[in-house]
Design a protein around this motif. Structure first.
Motif, PDB file in Angstrom:
ATOM      1  N   VAL A  84       8.661  -0.962 -19.449  1.00 35.41           N
ATOM      2  CA  VAL A  84       7.700  -0.906 -20.407  1.00 35.41           C
ATOM      3  C   VAL A  84       6.306  -0.430 -19.523  1.00 35.41           C
ATOM      4  N   GLU A  85       5.937   0.755 -19.901  1.00 39.31           N
ATOM      5  CA  GLU A  85       4.609   1.292 -19.518  1.00 39.31           C
ATOM      6  C   GLU A  85       3.480   0.892 -20.266  1.00 39.31           C
ATOM      7  N   TRP A  86       2.322   0.580 -19.854  1.00 40.24           N
ATOM      8  CA  TRP A  86       1.329  -0.037 -20.682  1.00 40.24           C
ATOM      9  C   TRP A  86       1.891  -1.163 -21.622  1.00 40.24           C
TER      10      TRP A  86
ATOM     11  N   ASP B  38      -8.609  10.103  -2.313  1.00 37.25           N
ATOM     12  CA  ASP B  38      -7.569   9.435  -1.762  1.00 37.25           C
ATOM     13  C   ASP B  38      -6.567   8.869  -2.625  1.00 37.25           C
ATOM     14  N   GLU B  39      -5.127   9.572  -2.360  1.00 38.75           N
ATOM     15  CA  GLU B  39      -4.291   9.403  -3.254  1.00 38.75           C
ATOM     16  C   GLU B  39      -3.523   8.117  -3.237  1.00 38.75           C
ATOM     17  N   THR B  40      -4.006   7.080  -2.198  1.00 33.50           N
ATOM     18  CA  THR B  40      -3.285   5.907  -1.984  1.00 33.50           C
ATOM     19  C   THR B  40      -3.427   4.947  -3.259  1.00 33.50           C
ATOM     20  N   ARG B  41      -2.113   4.223  -3.489  1.00 33.21           N
ATOM     21  CA  ARG B  41      -2.121   3.474  -4.278  1.00 33.21           C
ATOM     22  C   ARG B  41      -2.026   1.851  -3.903  1.00 33.21           C
ATOM     23  N   GLU B  42      -2.230   0.772  -4.585  1.00 34.44           N
ATOM     24  CA  GLU B  42      -1.894  -0.403  -4.370  1.00 34.44           C
ATOM     25  C   GLU B  42      -0.902  -0.845  -5.400  1.00 34.44           C
TER      26      GLU B  42
ATOM     27  N   THR C 182       0.766  -1.314  -0.045  1.00 34.25           N
ATOM     28  CA  THR C 182       0.028  -0.173   0.107  1.00 34.25           C
ATOM     29  C   THR C 182       0.824   1.293  -0.016  1.00 34.25           C
ATOM     30  N   VAL C 183       0.802   2.247  -0.975  1.00 37.32           N
ATOM     31  CA  VAL C 183       1.387   3.228  -0.978  1.00 37.32           C
ATOM     32  C   VAL C 183       0.737   4.294  -0.893  1.00 37.32           C
ATOM     33  N   PRO C 184       0.934   5.329   0.174  1.00 37.78           N
ATOM     34  CA  PRO C 184       0.282   6.392   0.406  1.00 37.78           C
ATOM     35  C   PRO C 184       0.655   7.637  -0.422  1.00 37.78           C
ATOM     36  N   THR C 185       1.817   7.780  -0.761  1.00 40.46           N
ATOM     37  CA  THR C 185       2.103   9.054  -1.581  1.00 40.46           C
ATOM     38  C   THR C 185       3.036   8.593  -2.438  1.00 40.46           C
ATOM     39  N   ALA C 186       3.165   9.796  -3.466  1.00 42.18           N
ATOM     40  CA  ALA C 186       4.038   9.880  -4.678  1.00 42.18           C
ATOM     41  C   ALA C 186       5.435   9.579  -4.341  1.00 42.18           C
ATOM     42  N   ASP C 187       5.798  10.267  -3.108  1.00 43.57           N
ATOM     43  CA  ASP C 187       7.166  10.026  -2.649  1.00 43.57           C
ATOM     44  C   ASP C 187       7.464   8.651  -2.021  1.00 43.57           C
ATOM     45  N   ASP C 188       6.576   7.812  -1.730  1.00 50.11           N
ATOM     46  CA  ASP C 188       6.641   6.533  -1.258  1.00 50.11           C
ATOM     47  C   ASP C 188       6.772   5.730  -2.393  1.00 50.11           C
ATOM     48  N   MET C 189       6.024   6.214  -3.517  1.00 48.26           N
ATOM     49  CA  MET C 189       6.121   5.291  -4.753  1.00 48.26           C
ATOM     50  C   MET C 189       7.501   5.402  -5.182  1.00 48.26           C
ATOM     51  N   ARG C 190       8.019   6.315  -5.418  1.00 44.25           N
ATOM     52  CA  ARG C 190       9.358   6.711  -5.972  1.00 44.25           C
ATOM     53  C   ARG C 190      10.407   5.839  -5.045  1.00 44.25           C
TER      54      ARG C 190
ATOM     55  N   GLY D  74      -1.482  -0.228 -15.482  1.00 42.30           N
ATOM     56  CA  GLY D  74      -2.292   0.600 -14.444  1.00 42.30           C
ATOM     57  C   GLY D  74      -2.884   1.875 -15.142  1.00 42.30           C
ATOM     58  N   ASP D  75      -4.065   2.404 -14.792  1.00 43.31           N
ATOM     59  CA  ASP D  75      -4.805   3.387 -15.663  1.00 43.31           C
ATOM     60  C   ASP D  75      -4.071   4.652 -15.513  1.00 43.31           C
ATOM     61  N   LEU D  76      -4.320   5.373 -16.535  1.00 42.55           N
ATOM     62  CA  LEU D  76      -3.593   6.723 -16.745  1.00 42.55           C
ATOM     63  C   LEU D  76      -3.419   7.515 -15.408  1.00 42.55           C
ATOM     64  N   GLY D  77      -2.503   8.015 -14.729  1.00 41.46           N
ATOM     65  CA  GLY D  77      -2.137   8.544 -13.623  1.00 41.46           C
ATOM     66  C   GLY D  77      -2.375   7.673 -12.615  1.00 41.46           C
ATOM     67  N   ALA D  78      -2.030   6.482 -12.806  1.00 39.83           N
ATOM     68  CA  ALA D  78      -2.008   5.432 -11.541  1.00 39.83           C
ATOM     69  C   ALA D  78      -0.616   5.804 -10.874  1.00 39.83           C
ATOM     70  N   GLY D  79       0.548   5.996 -11.484  1.00 38.50           N
ATOM     71  CA  GLY D  79       1.787   6.154 -10.896  1.00 38.50           C
ATOM     72  C   GLY D  79       2.955   5.343 -11.583  1.00 38.50           C
ATOM     73  N   LYS D  80       2.596   4.910 -12.629  1.00 38.19           N
ATOM     74  CA  LYS D  80       3.702   4.087 -13.471  1.00 38.19           C
ATOM     75  C   LYS D  80       4.799   4.678 -13.715  1.00 38.19           C
ATOM     76  N   THR D  81       4.689   6.235 -14.075  1.00 38.61           N
ATOM     77  CA  THR D  81       5.962   6.806 -14.442  1.00 38.61           C
ATOM     78  C   THR D  81       6.649   7.387 -13.173  1.00 38.61           C
ATOM     79  N   THR D  82       5.725   7.899 -12.005  1.00 36.47           N
ATOM     80  CA  THR D  82       6.375   8.128 -10.819  1.00 36.47           C
ATOM     81  C   THR D  82       7.281   6.984 -10.234  1.00 36.47           C
ATOM     82  N   PHE D  83       6.757   5.715 -10.215  1.00 38.17           N
ATOM     83  CA  PHE D  83       7.519   4.627 -10.040  1.00 38.17           C
ATOM     84  C   PHE D  83       8.693   4.434 -10.741  1.00 38.17           C
TER      85      PHE D  83
ATOM     86  N   THR E 159       9.763  11.392 -17.541  1.00 34.13           N
ATOM     87  CA  THR E 159       8.692  11.867 -17.479  1.00 34.13           C
ATOM     88  C   THR E 159       7.823  11.110 -18.411  1.00 34.13           C
ATOM     89  N   SER E 160       6.571  11.374 -18.365  1.00 33.68           N
ATOM     90  CA  SER E 160       5.579  10.721 -19.354  1.00 33.68           C
ATOM     91  C   SER E 160       5.517  11.202 -20.784  1.00 33.68           C
ATOM     92  N   PRO E 161       6.350  10.544 -21.742  1.00 34.81           N
ATOM     93  CA  PRO E 161       6.741  11.212 -22.913  1.00 34.81           C
ATOM     94  C   PRO E 161       5.476  11.554 -23.769  1.00 34.81           C
TER      95      PRO E 161
HETATM   96  N1  LIG Z   1       0.647   7.036  -3.941  1.00 38.95           N
HETATM   97  C1  LIG Z   1       0.864   7.734  -5.052  1.00 38.95           C
HETATM   98  N2  LIG Z   1       1.641   6.909  -5.943  1.00 38.95           N
HETATM   99  C2  LIG Z   1       2.003   7.222  -7.045  1.00 38.95           C
HETATM  100  N3  LIG Z   1       1.642   8.608  -7.889  1.00 38.95           N
HETATM  101  C3  LIG Z   1       0.798   9.473  -6.775  1.00 38.95           C
HETATM  102  C4  LIG Z   1       0.493   8.894  -5.596  1.00 38.95           C
HETATM  103  N4  LIG Z   1      -0.423   9.949  -5.145  1.00 38.95           N
HETATM  104  C5  LIG Z   1      -0.218  11.080  -5.713  1.00 38.95           C
HETATM  105  N5  LIG Z   1       0.495  10.622  -7.017  1.00 38.95           N
HETATM  106  C6  LIG Z   1       0.534  11.690  -8.293  1.00 38.95           C
HETATM  107  O1  LIG Z   1      -0.210  10.976  -9.293  1.00 38.95           O
HETATM  108  C7  LIG Z   1       0.151  11.036 -10.570  1.00 38.95           C
HETATM  109  C8  LIG Z   1       0.608   9.841 -11.078  1.00 38.95           C
HETATM  110  O2  LIG Z   1       1.148  10.214 -12.352  1.00 38.95           O
HETATM  111  P1  LIG Z   1       2.050   9.048 -13.459  1.00 38.95           P
HETATM  112  O3  LIG Z   1       3.137   8.725 -12.344  1.00 38.95           O
HETATM  113  O4  LIG Z   1       2.445  10.067 -14.438  1.00 38.95           O
HETATM  114  O5  LIG Z   1       0.934   7.878 -13.802  1.00 38.95           O
HETATM  115  P2  LIG Z   1       1.080   7.038 -14.930  1.00 38.95           P
HETATM  116  O6  LIG Z   1       2.515   6.953 -15.472  1.00 38.95           O
HETATM  117  O7  LIG Z   1       0.644   5.674 -14.312  1.00 38.95           O
HETATM  118  O8  LIG Z   1       0.032   7.714 -16.027  1.00 38.95           O
HETATM  119  C9  LIG Z   1       1.523  11.963 -10.282  1.00 38.95           C
HETATM  120  O9  LIG Z   1       1.220  13.357 -10.346  1.00 38.95           O
HETATM  121  C10 LIG Z   1       1.652  11.577  -8.904  1.00 38.95           C
HETATM  122  O10 LIG Z   1       2.554  12.618  -8.075  1.00 38.95           O
END
Ligand SMILES: Nc1ncnc2c1ncn2[C@@H]1O[C@H](COP(=O)(O)OP(=O)(O)O)[C@@H](O)[C@H]1O
Ligand SMILES: [Mg+2]
Length: 308
Positions: A254-256, A281-285, A153-161, A181-190, A205-207
Motif C-alpha cells: 500500500v503506497e501512501w 542528489d538522487e540518493t534515498r534513505e 542508503t540507496v544511491p540509484t533507482a536500480d538499487d531501489m529495485r 514517502g513524498d511524491l517521487g520518493a521511490g515507492k513505486t520504484t521499490f 506503475t504509479s496508477p
Molecule cells: N535512489 C533512488 N531510489 C528510487 N528512485 C529513484 C532514485 N533515484 C532516482 N529515482 C527516480 O525517482 C523516481 C521515483 O518515482 P516513484 O517510484 O514513482 O516515486 P513514488 O511512488 O514514491 O511517488 C523515479 O523516476 C526513479 O527512477
C-alpha cells in the motif's frame, strides 16, 4: 523527578552490576527450576562485559538497573535484565530496553531476544507491550523476540529495485507492506523490484486512476496486490477495496498507506522512503520497520547493497 542515566557497562561497573543483578533476582519469587542469576559474580560479569558489553542504569546517581548482552549470529540476547526493587516503577527497565535496541541497530544485528519465565506473566506483558513476541517455548522458558528496523542508503533507482527484489524473496502470501514517502520518493520504484522478485505479471506503475491492481504470479507464488492510496478519501474507502478478500493469498503493498493501512494487518513492514534537501542528489534513505510476530522469528535482512 527521577534522573535516569543509561550507560554502556565497562569493567569499572562490574561490582555495581553484580549487586543490581543480585538485588533484582533475590527479590523475585523462587521459581522451579530457579534462575541461575544469583550465581553471577564479578568474574562472570566481567567476562560477559568484556565480550559483549551490557548496560548500567543510574537513577539519581545510584545503580538501579543492569543487563548483559550476548551476540549470537544476527541476534542481540538480553541477559540478566535486572531492576533493583527499590527503583521499580520509575521506567528503569523501559529506558534500558530502548538503549539495548539502539545498541542492536548500531551493531547491525537484526533482532533482539530474551528469555522470560512462563511463571511471570507481568514480565511477559512488559515485553509484549514493547513489541516482543513469543517465538519459541522451551519448558519454563519463553523466548521473546523483536525484529529491529533497518536503514539503507540507496544511491540509484536500480538499487531501489534491487532491494525490493531481494526482499521479495523473504515474503510470503499474507504479508503486508505499507509504504510512505513524498511524491517521487521511490515507492513505486521499490514496488517494481518487489514485482520482479515475485515474478508477477504486468508493469508496476504509479496508477493515475486505478487505486488497486492485482498482479498475478507467473511462477506459482503469491500475487502482488498494489494499492495506491494517494487518492483514497480515508479508511472507509480502503475498506471498500475489500482487500481482506485477497490479503491472505497475496503480498499486499500500500503506497501512501501510512495512517490508513495499519489497521489492515498487525504484522507488516512499514517502509519509509526519504530524499534529502539537495535536488541534485538522487540518493534515498530507506527505513524498513518490521511490526508484529511475523517478523520476530526471522528479522529482516537486505544484503544486496553490501559491496564486497
Ligand atoms: N535512489 C533512488 N531510489 C528510487 N528512485 C529513484 C532514485 N533515484 C532516482 N529515482 C527516480 O525517482 C523516481 C521515483 O518515482 P516513484 O517510484 O514513482 O516515486 P513514488 O511512488 O514514491 O511517488 C523515479 O523516476 C526513479 O527512477
Ligand atoms: Mg507511486
Amino acid at each position: 523527578m527521577t534522573d535516569l542515566h543509561v550507560m554502556d557497562a565497562t569493567s569499572d561497573n562490574v561490582d555495581q552490576i553484580v549487586a543490581v543483578i543480585h538485588h533484582a533476582f533475590s527479590a523475585r519469587r523462587v521459581l522451579d527450576p530457579p534462575s541461575t542469576a544469583l550465581s553471577e559474580n564479578a568474574t562472570t560479569v566481567a567476562a560477559a562485559i568484556a565480550q559483549y558489553g551490557g548496560l548500567l542504569v543510574r537513577s539519581n546517581g545510584v545503580p538501579a538497573g543492569a543487563m548483559l548482552f550476548e551476540e549470537i549470529g544476527d541476534v542481540l540476547n538480553l541477559r540478566r535484565v535486572s531492576v533493583d526493587p527499590r527503583h521499580q516503577g520509575h521506567g528503569v527497565a523501559s529506558a534500558m530496553v530502548g538503549c539495548a535496541e539502539e545498541v542492536a541497530v548500531q551493531r547491525g544485528l537484526n533482532r533482539v531476544q530474551l528469555i522470560a519465565r512462563v511463571e511471570l506473566p507481568d514480565t511477559v506483558e512488559f515485553w509484549r507491550r514493547r513489541g516482543y513476541s513469543l517465538v519459541e517455548q522451551q519448558d519454563h522458558n519463553l523466548i521473546l523476540a523483536k525484529a529491529m528496523p533497518i536503514e539503507l542508503t540507496v544511491p540509484t533507482a536500480d538499487d531501489m529495485r534491487a532491494i525490493g527484489e531481494e526482499l521479495a524473496g523473504r515474503l510470503r502470501a499474507g504479508d503486508v507492506l505499507v509504504l510512505s514517502g513524498d511524491l517521487g520518493a521511490g515507492k513505486t520504484t521499490f514496488t517494481q523490484g518487489l514485482g520482479a522478485g515475485l515474478k508477477v505479471r504486468g508493469d508496476i506503475t504509479s496508477p493515475t486512476f486505478v487505486i488497486s491492481r492485482v498482479h498475478p504470479s507467473l511462477a506459482g507464488g503469491p500475487a502482488l496486490v498494489h494499492v495506491d492510496a494517494y487518492r483514497l478519501g480515508g479508511i472507509a474507502e480502503l475498506d471498500d477495496l475489500d482487500l481482506d478478500a485477497s490479503l491472505d493469498d497475496a503480498v499486499t503493498v500500500v503506497e501512501w498507506g501510512h495512517g490508513l493501512a495499519e489497521s489492515l494487518a498487525a504484522d507488516r513492514l512499514d517502509i519509509v522512503v526519504t530524499r534529502g534537501d539537495d535536488d541534485t542528489d538522487e540518493t534515498r534513505e530507506l527505513r524498513i520497520i518490521p511490526v508484529g510476530p511475523r517478523w520476530a522469528a526471522s528479522g529482516v535482512r537486505v544484503s544486496v547493497l553490501e559491496k564486497n
